[in-house]
Each structure stands twice: as structure tokens, then as C-alpha cells.
Design an enzyme around this catalytic site. Structure first.
Site, PDB file in Angstrom:
ATOM      1  N   HIS A 182       0.853  -1.276   0.045  1.00 32.38           N
ATOM      2  CA  HIS A 182       0.028  -0.042   0.201  1.00 32.38           C
ATOM      3  C   HIS A 182       0.767   1.184  -0.059  1.00 32.38           C
ATOM      4  O   HIS A 182       1.951   1.366   0.594  1.00 32.38           O
ATOM      5  CB  HIS A 182      -0.810  -0.088   1.286  1.00 32.38           C
ATOM      6  CG  HIS A 182      -2.009   1.097   1.106  1.00 32.38           C
ATOM      7  ND1 HIS A 182      -1.552   2.343   1.538  1.00 32.38           N
ATOM      8  CD2 HIS A 182      -3.385   1.047   0.783  1.00 32.38           C
ATOM      9  CE1 HIS A 182      -2.883   3.199   1.222  1.00 32.38           C
ATOM     10  NE2 HIS A 182      -3.635   2.175   1.002  1.00 32.38           N
TER      11      HIS A 182
ATOM     12  N   GLU B 228      -3.581   2.643  -7.152  1.00 32.39           N
ATOM     13  CA  GLU B 228      -4.037   3.793  -6.375  1.00 32.39           C
ATOM     14  C   GLU B 228      -2.799   4.861  -6.551  1.00 32.39           C
ATOM     15  O   GLU B 228      -1.744   5.039  -6.119  1.00 32.39           O
ATOM     16  CB  GLU B 228      -3.723   3.437  -4.959  1.00 32.39           C
ATOM     17  CG  GLU B 228      -2.487   2.449  -4.307  1.00 32.39           C
ATOM     18  CD  GLU B 228      -2.355   2.457  -3.001  1.00 32.39           C
ATOM     19  OE1 GLU B 228      -3.462   2.574  -2.198  1.00 32.39           O
ATOM     20  OE2 GLU B 228      -1.242   1.963  -2.528  1.00 32.39           O
TER      21      GLU B 228
END
EC number: 5.3.1.1
Length: 242
Positions: A83, A155
Site C-alpha cells: 500500500h 492507487e
């Protein structure tokens, strides 16, 4: 790093009632301390359990870390790996992330491999270079059979928690690039079998235009997963599928 164990249990009970019967994959990734209790609540439902991170070793002197073996025993099915916050706050490298991807797969779980460029990298025209490097290195040594159990999440770092959302064409452009890269690394059939999610300030008022794009298979939801907006997002997906 949101919700205490008690808060998580209350919220999950609400989600179970609202999301019952939906025919697509829904995965909740609560903090480590909530995993066991949330797993018990999800038993017998259509919602699966994921973790937000893990280490790549099975056990050992790695104080403060959580191993994939520990997660597997709890009943975790998915693990978020790489992430942007892990990359940028905790300085995780592509090499480390690749080790985590392999460890998650080895333990029979599915990694959600996150990739994406910063605002500065996009402004310099480096988006595709950055994403390609992260995908190639993240999947280094992952076989064609294994990659079918990988989820990729694009992302854009500049859109996370900022309220700025990639325009649907921008997200689609990068996600199509990722799909083509997977076809180059493996083959077209394999590339089409890998779900590619979009993550970055997803909200009910912008999700429909994103999810309708051909290479956006779902969402990696951040802040909107902490309240009833998550239920609204699920309803949007449900309408698109049906």
C-alpha cells in the site's frame, strides 16, 4: 489504523445486514487486533476477511511483525501488500514487497498488490514508468499459475485521502496499461483473469463512472469504508453487475 475492536464489531454487524446476498466479492481488511473477532462475525456470510499487511517470514525474531502463517490460521484470505502508505511512510521497497507477495501466495492467501505514482511523478510524465517498475518487481518470480491468485490495485498516491479522484479516463488508461503489461509478462488469458482495482478517494458520487470502465474491476476503498458510504458503494457495484 481506524476503529477499536469494539467499534469494528459494531460496524461489521451493520455491514453484514446491509450486504447480505450481494453476488460479488466483498473483502474487509480491519486492523490486526480486530481480525479474530471480525472473522467470527463473518462466518457463514458472503463477506471475506483480509489483512492490511504482513511480514514475509513465517516466524522468528521480528518484533512487532505479523507473519502470513498467523494470518492464515485466523482465516484471512486476502492481504494488502505494498500500500502507498507502507511504501512512503514506512519506506518499503519493491524487493521487500515482492517477498511479501510470494509469502502470501505460499501460505494459500491472495495478495492485493498496490501500485501507483506520486503527484510529482505524474507531473514529470513518469506514471507508466513507475507503475511498470512496481508491477514487474512486485511480481518478479511469480508464476502464471500463481498470478491468477493476485489482485492488483492501482492507487495514484496523489488521489489518496486528498479528495482528488483520478478522472475515469485517467484511471482506465493506467489500468489498461497494467492489463497489457500482464499480458506481456504472462499471456492475455492470464491478464484477463487478474482483477485490477482502483483506489483513491472513492466515494458514492464518483464510483459509478469509474466502475463502468472496462479495466476497472472494483475498488480498494479507503476512508469511505469506515461508514455507511461503503454500503452505498456496494449497492452501486450490485446495480452494475445485475
Amino acid at each position: 489504523m481506524n476503529k477499536t475492536n469494539q467499534q469494528a464489531k459494531l460496524f461489521v454487524n451493520e455491514l453484514i445486514q446491509s450486504l447480505a446476498g450481494m453476488k460479488f466479492e466483498i473483502v474487509l481488511c480491519p486492523p490486526f487486533v480486530c481480525l479474530t473477532d471480525v472473522k467470527e462475525l463473518l462466518a457463514g456470510t458472503n463477506i471475506k476477511l483480509g489483512a492490511q499487511n504482513c511480514y514475509y517470514e513465517q516466524f522468528g525474531a521480528f518484533t512487532g511483525e505479523v507473519s502470513p502463517a498467523m494470518l492464515k490460521e485466523i482465516g484471512v484470505e486476502y492481504v494488502i501488500v505494498g500500500h502507498s502508505e507502507r511504501r512512503h511512510i514506512f519506506q518499503e521497497t519493491d524487493e521487500l514487497i515482492n517477498k511479501k507477495v510470494k509469502a502470501v501466495l505460499k501460505n494459500g492467501m491472495k495478495p492485493i498488490l498496490c501500485v501507483g505514482e506520486t503527484k510529482e511523478e505524474r507531473e514529470k510524465g513518469l506514471t507508466f514508468c513507475v507503475v511498470e517498475l512496481q508491477v514487474r518487481q512486485g511480481l518478479y518470480g511469480v508464476t502464471k499459475e500463481e498470478v491468477r491468485n493476485v489482485v492488483i490495485a492501482y492507487e495514484p498516491v496523489w488521489a489518496i485521502g486528498t479528495g482528488i479522484v483520478a478522472k475515469p479516463w485517467q484511471a482506465q488508461e493506467v489500468q489498461r496499461f497494467i492489463r497489457q503489461l500482464l499480458a506481456e509478462l504472462y499471456d492475455e488469458e492470464t491478464a484477463n483473469s487478474v482483477p485490477i482495482l482502483y483506489g483513491g478517494s472513492i466515494k458514492p458520487d464518483n464510483f459509478l463512472s469509474l466502475i463502468l470502465k472496462p479495466d476497472i474491476d472494483g475498488g480498494l476503498v479507503g476512508g469511505a469504508s469506515l461508514d455507511r458510504q461503503f454500503i452505498e458503494l456496494a449497492k452501486i457495484v450490485s446495480k452494475v453487475i445485475y
